[in-house]
Design an enzyme around this catalytic site. Structure first.
Site, PDB file in Angstrom:
ATOM      1  N   HIS A  54       0.836  -1.204   0.000  1.00 41.00           N
ATOM      2  CA  HIS A  54       0.000   0.000   0.000  1.00 41.00           C
ATOM      3  C   HIS A  54       0.872   1.255   0.000  1.00 41.00           C
ATOM      4  CE1 HIS A  54      -3.669  -2.208   1.350  1.00 41.00           C
ATOM      5  NE2 HIS A  54      -2.751  -3.021   1.866  1.00 41.00           N
ATOM      6  N   TYR A  79      -1.850  -1.016   8.977  1.00 36.35           N
ATOM      7  CA  TYR A  79      -0.703  -1.688   8.343  1.00 36.35           C
ATOM      8  C   TYR A  79       0.207  -2.370   9.367  1.00 36.35           C
ATOM      9  CZ  TYR A  79      -1.960   2.073   5.009  1.00 36.35           C
ATOM     10  OH  TYR A  79      -2.617   2.945   4.191  1.00 36.35           O
ATOM     11  N   HIS A  91      -2.620  -3.335  -3.424  1.00 37.07           N
ATOM     12  CA  HIS A  91      -4.018  -3.063  -3.059  1.00 37.07           C
ATOM     13  C   HIS A  91      -4.889  -2.909  -4.316  1.00 37.07           C
ATOM     14  CE1 HIS A  91      -6.830  -0.487  -0.259  1.00 37.07           C
ATOM     15  NE2 HIS A  91      -7.411  -1.555  -0.727  1.00 37.07           N
ATOM     16  N   LYS A 127      -8.686   1.106  -6.857  1.00 37.21           N
ATOM     17  CA  LYS A 127      -7.910   2.180  -6.230  1.00 37.21           C
ATOM     18  C   LYS A 127      -6.558   2.279  -6.920  1.00 37.21           C
ATOM     19  CE  LYS A 127      -9.679   1.411  -1.536  1.00 37.21           C
ATOM     20  NZ  LYS A 127      -9.864   2.684  -0.886  1.00 37.21           N
ATOM     21  N   CYS A 135      -3.814   2.859  -5.151  1.00 40.04           N
ATOM     22  CA  CYS A 135      -2.921   2.335  -4.119  1.00 40.04           C
ATOM     23  C   CYS A 135      -2.292   0.997  -4.497  1.00 40.04           C
ATOM     24  CB  CYS A 135      -3.711   2.183  -2.810  1.00 40.04           C
ATOM     25  SG  CYS A 135      -2.741   1.515  -1.451  1.00 40.04           S
TER      26      CYS A 135
HETATM   27 ZN    ZN Z   1      -4.027   0.560   0.149  1.00 35.84          ZN
END
Ligand code: ZN
Length: 213
Positions: free
Chosen positions: A10, A46, A124, A130, A132
């Site tokens: 991420h 995380y 991700h 996304k 990310c």
């Molecule tokens: Zn992420």
């Protein structure tokens, strides 16, 4: 320890210079505050965070399931890179992250692979619509051969330079044994041949300089 089979990468989506003067611990504390206070989670989502200078910080304990990828938190480890603001899912890693982060992430992944039965490393953006982490993780992982191909490129360029030198030497040798007009013709031909040679290898030189395969 819970069974772990996958690492998901991420980014924090912060600007490159976000809190640049603060230590990694302060940045991690701020992300933790966002996750705990703003989102109501029990801890930072995380397991690891990697700062711009390559410093690796721990987040949520590895033994606990993280909160980083909806539907994929069980059995995974979440690693987040500081930065990535304004990134798109297929951008190049180096557009948003530092060489120190590249090295630290590779090292962290290698260490975790040696410790757990990890069979997959993903981003991700493979599980959600996304950006990310702001690059394609499998493609970035495949680039392990980049260093080797740079050496190969540099050899190609060296061979190109040797060819150019040979052309010039041949031309100069021929020049000595000819009369004035012939000398000018040969010299002109050598310059044109040399320029053509540079033109042919210029893309190789450019790619080599950029370190691209
Ligand atoms: Zn992420």
């Amino acid at each position: 320890m819970r069974p772990i089979t996958e690492i998901i990468v991420h980014c924090t989506a912060t600007r490159a210079d976000w809190w640049a003067s603060k230590p990694t611990s302060a940045k991690v504390a701020e992300i933790r505050r966002w996750h705990v206070q703003d989102r109501g989670w029990r801890d930072i989502g995380y397991h690891y965070l990697i700062d711009r200078d390559g410093t690796v910080a721990t987040g949520r304990p590895l033994a606990q399931v993280g909160a980083h990828t909806q539907g994929h938190n069980t059995g995974t480890i979440g690693i987040s890179l500081f930065g990535g603001h304004g990134s798109s899912e297929n951008d190049a890693f180096e557009e948003h992250f530092t060489p120190e982060q590249d090295a630290a992430l590779r090292k962290l992944i290698a260490g975790l692979k040696s410790e757990f039965g990890i069979t997959k490393v993903s981003g991700h953006n493979q599980y959600a619509a996304k950006a990310c982490p702001g690059f394609n993780v499998p493609r970035w992982l495949e680039r392990k051969t980049a260093a080797r191909s740079t050496v190969a490129q540099s050899k190609t360029v060296q061979a190109g330079a040797a060819g150019l030198l040979a052309t010039v030497t041949t031309g100069a040798t021929a020049l000595g044994s000819l009369d004035r007009t012939a000398q000018i013709i040969v010299a002109t031909a050598v310059v044109i041949a040399g320029a053509a040679f540079l033109w042919v290898i210029r893309d190789r030189v450019k790619k080599w300089a950029a370190g691209v395969k």
